[in-house]
Write a protein that holds these residues in place. Structure first.
Motif, short mmCIF file in Angstrom:
data_model
loop_
_atom_site.label_atom_id
_atom_site.label_comp_id
_atom_site.label_asym_id
_atom_site.label_seq_id
_atom_site.Cartn_x
_atom_site.Cartn_y
_atom_site.Cartn_z
N ASP A 139 0.86 -1.19 0.00
CA ASP A 139 0.00 0.00 0.00
C ASP A 139 0.89 1.24 0.00
N SER A 140 0.67 2.13 -0.95
CA SER A 140 1.37 3.41 -0.97
C SER A 140 0.37 4.49 -0.59
N TYR A 141 0.79 5.38 0.31
CA TYR A 141 -0.08 6.44 0.81
C TYR A 141 0.35 7.78 0.25
N LEU A 142 -0.62 8.54 -0.25
CA LEU A 142 -0.37 9.84 -0.86
C LEU A 142 -1.30 10.88 -0.25
N ARG A 143 -0.80 12.09 -0.11
CA ARG A 143 -1.61 13.19 0.41
C ARG A 143 -1.65 14.28 -0.66
N PRO A 144 -2.75 14.40 -1.40
CA PRO A 144 -2.85 15.44 -2.44
C PRO A 144 -2.72 16.84 -1.83
N GLN A 145 -2.08 17.74 -2.57
CA GLN A 145 -1.86 19.09 -2.09
C GLN A 145 -2.89 20.09 -2.61
N ASP A 146 -3.25 20.01 -3.88
CA ASP A 146 -4.14 20.99 -4.48
C ASP A 146 -5.53 20.44 -4.80
N ALA A 147 -5.78 19.21 -4.44
CA ALA A 147 -7.07 18.58 -4.73
C ALA A 147 -7.46 17.73 -3.53
N SER A 148 -8.65 17.21 -3.55
CA SER A 148 -9.09 16.34 -2.46
C SER A 148 -8.57 14.92 -2.69
N ALA A 149 -8.50 14.18 -1.62
CA ALA A 149 -8.12 12.78 -1.72
C ALA A 149 -9.14 12.02 -2.57
N ARG A 150 -10.39 12.41 -2.46
CA ARG A 150 -11.44 11.76 -3.26
C ARG A 150 -11.19 11.96 -4.75
N ALA A 151 -10.75 13.16 -5.16
CA ALA A 151 -10.50 13.43 -6.59
C ALA A 151 -9.38 12.52 -7.12
N LEU A 152 -8.31 12.36 -6.34
CA LEU A 152 -7.22 11.48 -6.77
C LEU A 152 -7.68 10.03 -6.79
N ALA A 153 -8.38 9.61 -5.76
CA ALA A 153 -8.88 8.22 -5.71
C ALA A 153 -9.82 7.94 -6.89
#
Length: 169
Positions: A139-153
Motif C-alpha cells: 500500500d502506498s499512501y499519498l496526500r494530495p496538495q491541491d485537490a481532495s483525496a477523493r479526486a485522486l482516488a
C-alpha cells in the motif's frame, strides 16, 4: 553527580539511541532488499488523464499501515507528482527515478486517515494497493496538495478494469 558526568551520561545515551536507530534501519533495508519498485517511464502512447501534486507518505505492507517498507526509491517521505494515465499511475518522487504502476497491477484505491507517520483528517490520504514484480501486495499512501483525496482516488479508480475503491477508517 557533577555537571560533566551528567553531560557524559546524556551524550552516551544519545549515541546509544542513534546507534540503535541506525541498526534498526539497516536491518529493515536488508529485510526488504528483495522488494523492488517498478521503475520506468509511462508507456508511449498512453494518454495522461490527470496530474496531482502530492506528498508521498509511505509504502507499507498491505493492510498494515504501520509497517513501513524500505523499498528503493520509496523508503522516505517526499514531495511527489502523481500522473494518472490510461495505462497506469506514475509516481515522481523528488530526486528519485519515476515509478510506474501499470493499471493491471493496481489492486485497490481507497481513502485512509492513518499511515506510518501521518494522521490526517478523516479520509485525507489516498491508499494505492498494488503488486510488486514478485506478486507482493503493498500500500502506498499519498496526500494530495491541491485537490481532495477523493479526486485522486476517483481518477485512479477510473482506469481500473473494475471499480475497486473503498474507504479505510
Amino acid at each position: 553527580m557533577t555537571r560533566e558526568a551528567a553531560l557524559g551520561v546524556m551524550v552516551a545515551v544519545t549515541i546509544a539511541l542513534l546507534g540503535v536507530l541506525v541498526w534498526a534501519w539497516w536491518r529493515r533495508t536488508r529485510r526488504d532488499a528483495a522488494l523492488v519498485a517498478p521503475v520506468g517511464e509511462i508507456p508511449a502512447g498512453a494518454a495522461t488523464l490527470s496530474a496531482f501534486p502530492t506528498l508521498y507518505v509511505a509504502t507499507t505492507r498491505h493492510d498494515e499501515p504501520l509497517e513501513r517498507l524500505a523499498i528503493g526509491g520509496l523508503a522516505f517521505r517526499s514531495r511527489s507528482d502523481v500522473t494518472v494515465t490510461d495505462a497506469g499511475v506514475a509516481l515522481d518522487l523528488t530526486g528519485k527515478p519515476r515509478v510506474f504502476v501499470a493499471a493491471d497491477r493496481i489492486e485497490l484505491v481507497a481513502q485512509a486517515t492513518v499511515a506510518i507517520d501521518r494522521v490526517v483528517e478523516p479520509e485525507g490520504l489516498v491508499r494505492l494497493a498494488w503488486r510488486l514484480d514478485d506478486g507482493t501486495v503493498v500500500d502506498s499512501y499519498l496526500r494530495p496538495q491541491d485537490a481532495s483525496a477523493r479526486a485522486l482516488a476517483d481518477a485512479v479508480a477510473g482506469i481500473l478494469p473494475t471499480t475497486q475503491t473503498g474507504t479505510d477508517a
